[in-house]
Design a protein around this motif. Structure first.
Motif, mmCIF file in Angstrom:
data_model
loop_
_atom_site.group_PDB
_atom_site.id
_atom_site.type_symbol
_atom_site.label_atom_id
_atom_site.label_comp_id
_atom_site.label_asym_id
_atom_site.label_seq_id
_atom_site.Cartn_x
_atom_site.Cartn_y
_atom_site.Cartn_z
ATOM 1 N N ALA A 53 0.830 -1.214 0.000
ATOM 2 C CA ALA A 53 0.000 0.000 0.000
ATOM 3 C C ALA A 53 0.863 1.262 0.000
ATOM 4 O O ALA A 53 1.804 1.391 0.769
ATOM 5 N N GLY A 54 0.505 2.192 -0.867
ATOM 6 C CA GLY A 54 1.231 3.459 -0.990
ATOM 7 C C GLY A 54 0.793 4.121 -2.280
ATOM 8 O O GLY A 54 -0.129 3.649 -2.955
ATOM 9 N N CYS A 55 1.466 5.227 -2.645
ATOM 10 C CA CYS A 55 1.043 5.970 -3.842
ATOM 11 C C CYS A 55 1.017 5.109 -5.101
ATOM 12 O O CYS A 55 0.118 5.245 -5.932
ATOM 13 N N MET A 76 0.986 -3.177 4.010
ATOM 14 C CA MET A 76 2.264 -2.448 3.997
ATOM 15 C C MET A 76 3.463 -3.270 4.425
ATOM 16 O O MET A 76 4.554 -3.131 3.890
ATOM 17 N N GLY A 112 6.926 1.865 -0.878
ATOM 18 C CA GLY A 112 7.454 3.171 -0.487
ATOM 19 C C GLY A 112 8.418 3.029 0.678
ATOM 20 O O GLY A 112 8.707 1.918 1.151
ATOM 21 N N ASP A 113 8.895 4.195 1.148
ATOM 22 C CA ASP A 113 9.837 4.188 2.275
ATOM 23 C C ASP A 113 9.158 3.811 3.580
ATOM 24 O O ASP A 113 9.772 3.201 4.465
ATOM 25 N N GLY A 114 7.870 4.180 3.721
ATOM 26 C CA GLY A 114 7.164 3.832 4.965
ATOM 27 C C GLY A 114 7.214 2.334 5.194
ATOM 28 O O GLY A 114 7.479 1.868 6.313
ATOM 29 N N ALA A 115 7.016 1.566 4.123
ATOM 30 C CA ALA A 115 7.083 0.108 4.216
ATOM 31 C C ALA A 115 8.544 -0.354 4.306
ATOM 32 O O ALA A 115 8.886 -1.185 5.143
ATOM 33 N N MET A 119 7.622 -0.330 8.465
ATOM 34 C CA MET A 119 6.681 -1.436 8.704
ATOM 35 C C MET A 119 7.113 -2.764 8.090
ATOM 36 O O MET A 119 6.855 -3.820 8.656
ATOM 37 N N TYR A 139 10.675 3.127 -3.609
ATOM 38 C CA TYR A 139 10.668 4.536 -4.053
ATOM 39 C C TYR A 139 10.546 5.363 -2.773
ATOM 40 O O TYR A 139 9.599 5.246 -2.021
ATOM 41 N N ASN A 141 10.103 8.615 -1.030
ATOM 42 C CA ASN A 141 9.674 10.027 -1.057
ATOM 43 C C ASN A 141 9.717 10.638 0.342
ATOM 44 O O ASN A 141 9.114 11.669 0.599
ATOM 45 N N GLY A 143 8.488 10.029 3.283
ATOM 46 C CA GLY A 143 7.323 10.213 4.142
ATOM 47 C C GLY A 143 6.186 9.299 3.730
ATOM 48 O O GLY A 143 6.253 8.637 2.689
ATOM 49 N N TYR A 144 5.155 9.265 4.552
ATOM 50 C CA TYR A 144 3.938 8.517 4.213
ATOM 51 C C TYR A 144 3.112 9.419 3.308
ATOM 52 O O TYR A 144 2.182 10.097 3.759
ATOM 53 N N ALA A 145 3.472 9.455 2.032
ATOM 54 C CA ALA A 145 2.897 10.450 1.119
ATOM 55 C C ALA A 145 1.419 10.197 0.849
ATOM 56 O O ALA A 145 0.621 11.131 0.815
ATOM 57 N N ASN A 146 1.078 8.939 0.667
ATOM 58 C CA ASN A 146 -0.290 8.612 0.261
ATOM 59 C C ASN A 146 -1.335 9.039 1.283
ATOM 60 O O ASN A 146 -2.497 9.277 0.953
ATOM 61 N N THR A 147 -0.918 9.130 2.538
ATOM 62 C CA THR A 147 -1.871 9.508 3.581
ATOM 63 C C THR A 147 -1.632 10.942 4.061
ATOM 64 O O THR A 147 -2.117 11.342 5.112
HETATM 65 C C1 LIG Z 1 -0.689 -1.267 8.550
HETATM 66 C C2 LIG Z 1 -1.149 -0.070 7.795
HETATM 67 N N1 LIG Z 1 -1.126 1.148 8.369
HETATM 68 C C3 LIG Z 1 -1.515 2.230 7.683
HETATM 69 C C4 LIG Z 1 -1.977 2.099 6.406
HETATM 70 C C5 LIG Z 1 -2.462 3.321 5.644
HETATM 71 N N2 LIG Z 1 -1.536 3.661 4.584
HETATM 72 C C6 LIG Z 1 -1.777 3.357 3.291
HETATM 73 S S1 LIG Z 1 -0.603 3.924 2.264
HETATM 74 C C7 LIG Z 1 0.247 4.602 3.563
HETATM 75 C C8 LIG Z 1 1.497 5.372 3.350
HETATM 76 C C9 LIG Z 1 2.620 4.465 2.925
HETATM 77 O O1 LIG Z 1 3.844 5.174 2.924
HETATM 78 P P1 LIG Z 1 5.013 4.724 1.976
HETATM 79 O O2 LIG Z 1 5.268 3.275 2.142
HETATM 80 O O3 LIG Z 1 6.146 5.636 2.185
HETATM 81 O O4 LIG Z 1 4.394 4.917 0.517
HETATM 82 P P2 LIG Z 1 3.914 6.323 -0.114
HETATM 83 O O5 LIG Z 1 2.540 6.562 0.423
HETATM 84 O O6 LIG Z 1 4.854 7.376 0.310
HETATM 85 O O7 LIG Z 1 3.887 6.076 -1.575
HETATM 86 C C10 LIG Z 1 -0.384 4.363 4.780
HETATM 87 C C11 LIG Z 1 0.073 4.839 6.100
HETATM 88 C C12 LIG Z 1 -1.993 0.802 5.831
HETATM 89 N N3 LIG Z 1 -2.397 0.606 4.555
HETATM 90 N N4 LIG Z 1 -1.583 -0.261 6.527
#
Ligand SMILES: Cc1ncc(C[n+]2csc(CCOP(=O)(O)OP(=O)(O)O)c2C)c(N)n1
Ligand code: SF4
Ligand SMILES: [Mg+2]
Length: 306
Positions: A53-55, A76, A112-115, A119, A139, A141, A143-147
């Protein structure tokens, strides 16, 4: 033919290189999409993308996807686990001669970087420990860009995010994911950026021919989260490299090699001042202490490189 069937046929007839970027939910000037597009042009279609999950998951809007091979959506933290399942299934099919070697697919994680930095890091660590034969593209960016650009473990020190709004910005420091991955001794790791397509292409050509865990981090300028005009994405990407903020390098056989040495290095404030997320370093008053801290972090990195 229904309208949906007509659109689907038109999309199927397009060459793959035209397809990434047809997603309607992406921002103009997205640096992540630029890097992914360049990487996909080289990797081609014989793969399964496992996308946390992400952008970039917004590229796929059921029933359409620009990925011409297969695509799987995961939670994620779970993309490396998903990749393991697919790799195992493909290996069983190969062993039972249900598919030929020609029909085999590369398994490509895209997060994304959040993952990647947070996570999903333990799942990635375990996949590398198992010597999983896969490619991981992060990729980044920052930060958690999508949210809405909350900070992640990849956010640089002092950047404003939705969750670090003080006059000093983010109090933490960007995690060194390259070194964390390198400690696992995978087959290959590289940092890339879409605004240096030649460096990126050479690395992805190499990755395509290798086996084992192959890890890629693409710094991904993000106009929405970094607050700048989308037309500046390439300029900001180039400045990330010229200032030494984003070292382009690769890891292989226990060696790290820098593939571009910025010389002379441009002062980091040239990079920072183009981005709204750092505007509090310049207005209403220059924050000399923070600016010099950011510059000295970069100087000490390159002093260690030698
Ligand atoms: C366990 C969990 N927490 C929160 C979310 C909500 N969520 C969906 S996309 C996202 C941001 C992900 O960040 P990143 O991996 O950096 O990808 P980006 O959005 O920057 O493309 C979040 C927090 C989720 N899908 N799963
Ligand atoms: S928020 Fe950033 S990473 Fe996400 S689509 Fe927009 S520009 Fe790309
Ligand atoms: Mg992100």
């Amino acid at each position: 033919m229904t309208e949906k069937e007509t659109i689907f046929k038109r999309m199927k007839d397009l060459p793959s290189t035209h397809l990434l970027g047809t997603g309607t939910s992406m921002c103009a000037g997205c640096g992540g999409l630029q890097a992914l597009h360049e990487i996909y042009d080289i990797l081609g279609e014989k793969n399964v993308f496992v996308n946390a999950a992400g952008c970039m998951t917004l590229l796929t809007v059921y029933p359409f996807t620009p990925f011409r091979g297969s695509w799987l959506y995961t939670a994620m933290a779970s993309a490396p686990g998903g990749a393991q399942g697919i790799r195992d299934a493909l290996d069983i099919l190969l062993e039972r001669k249900r598919i030929s070697k020609k029909e085999d697919l590369d398994v490509v994680v895209l997060t994304g970087d959040g993952a990647a930095y947070g996570m999903g890091l333990s799942a990635t660590s375990a996949a590398m420990d198992r010597n999983l034969n896969f490619i991981y593209i992060c990729y980044d960016n920052e930060g958690y860009a999508n949210t809405g650009q909350q900070y992640s473990a990849a956010t640089p020190h002092a950047a404003h995010t939705a969750t670090s709004q003080s006059t000093l910005g983010f109090s933490g420091y960007k995690k060194d994911l390259f070194s964390i991955w390198a400690a696992h001794k995978p087959a290959y790791i590289a940092t890339v950026i879409g605004s240096d397509p030649l460096d990126l292409a050479r690395k992805i050509e190499k990755v395509k021919e290798m086996r084992g865990p192959r890890m890629i981090i693409a710094l991904s300028p993000c106009p929405t989260g970094w607050e700048y005009d989308p037309k500046d994405s390439v300029a900001i990407g180039k400045l990330a490299v010229k200032t030494g903020m984003w070292p382009l390098k690769e890891y292989e056989n226990d060696q790290v090699v820098h593939t571009r040495i910025p010389h002379p290095r441009v002062p980091v404030e040239e990079y920072l001042k183009l981005q709204g997320r750092f505007s509090h370093l310049f207005e209403p008053k220059r924050n000399e202490a923070l600016l010099s801290e950011l510059q000295s972090q970069i100087d000490s990195y390159w002093a260690d490189v030698g």
